[in-house]
Design a protein around this motif. Sequence first.
Motif, PDB file in Angstrom:
ATOM      1  N   CYS A  20       0.769  -1.730  -4.601  1.00 19.60           N
ATOM      2  CA  CYS A  20       1.352  -1.417  -5.900  1.00 19.60           C
ATOM      3  C   CYS A  20       2.866  -1.411  -5.798  1.00 19.60           C
TER       4      CYS A  20
ATOM      5  N   ASP B  12       0.335  -1.650 -10.304  1.00 24.08           N
ATOM      6  CA  ASP B  12       0.727  -2.916  -9.673  1.00 24.08           C
ATOM      7  C   ASP B  12       1.899  -3.565 -10.402  1.00 24.08           C
TER       8      ASP B  12
ATOM      9  N   THR C 207      -3.931   0.881 -10.805  1.00 22.08           N
ATOM     10  CA  THR C 207      -4.950   0.575  -9.803  1.00 22.08           C
ATOM     11  C   THR C 207      -5.860   1.775  -9.547  1.00 22.08           C
TER      12      THR C 207
ATOM     13  N   SER D  63      -2.849   4.644  -2.431  1.00 23.07           N
ATOM     14  CA  SER D  63      -3.182   3.677  -3.478  1.00 23.07           C
ATOM     15  C   SER D  63      -4.382   2.861  -2.996  1.00 23.07           C
ATOM     16  N   SER D  64      -5.199   2.422  -3.943  1.00 20.58           N
ATOM     17  CA  SER D  64      -6.390   1.650  -3.583  1.00 20.58           C
ATOM     18  C   SER D  64      -6.054   0.192  -3.274  1.00 20.58           C
ATOM     19  N   ARG D  65      -4.897  -0.256  -3.759  1.00 24.41           N
ATOM     20  CA  ARG D  65      -4.422  -1.631  -3.542  1.00 24.41           C
ATOM     21  C   ARG D  65      -2.902  -1.603  -3.465  1.00 24.41           C
TER      22      ARG D  65
ATOM     23  N   GLN E 135       0.874  -1.170   0.000  1.00 25.20           N
ATOM     24  CA  GLN E 135       0.000   0.000   0.000  1.00 25.20           C
ATOM     25  C   GLN E 135       0.915   1.225   0.000  1.00 25.20           C
TER      26      GLN E 135
END
Length: 115
Positions: free
Chosen positions: A91, A66, A72, A87-89, A48
């Motif tokens: 990476c 990613d 992402t 970040s949403s996920r 993250q």
Amino acid sequence: MKSKTIDINKILQIETADSPFKRSVGLMYRKNLEPDSGMLFVFPDSNQRSFWMKDTHIPLSIAYIDEKGIITNIENMNPLETIGVKSSRPCRYALEVNQGWFEKNGISAGDKIKL
């Protein structure tokens, strides 16, 4: 810093921030960023991420990417803002460009970038 070119159906001249020092400084203290230019932050692992704009005077957009090169999420960042943009996920990369560049070039979350 090294410059390299990536192909995202557009050519973007980028500087690479691939060391802890280069990643910590990023685009700080600069007054402008040339059109179709940016900075690619390369991390040793996927995790993250969060970026802020302390001492950065240029309005930027950031794409979190990613390990497979998939964007992402893309977020806008305002000059001198000290609140982190996440970040949403997890990476491995982050790409900063002039604010609005991704939208102007039809690039959005889910697109793949050749690294």
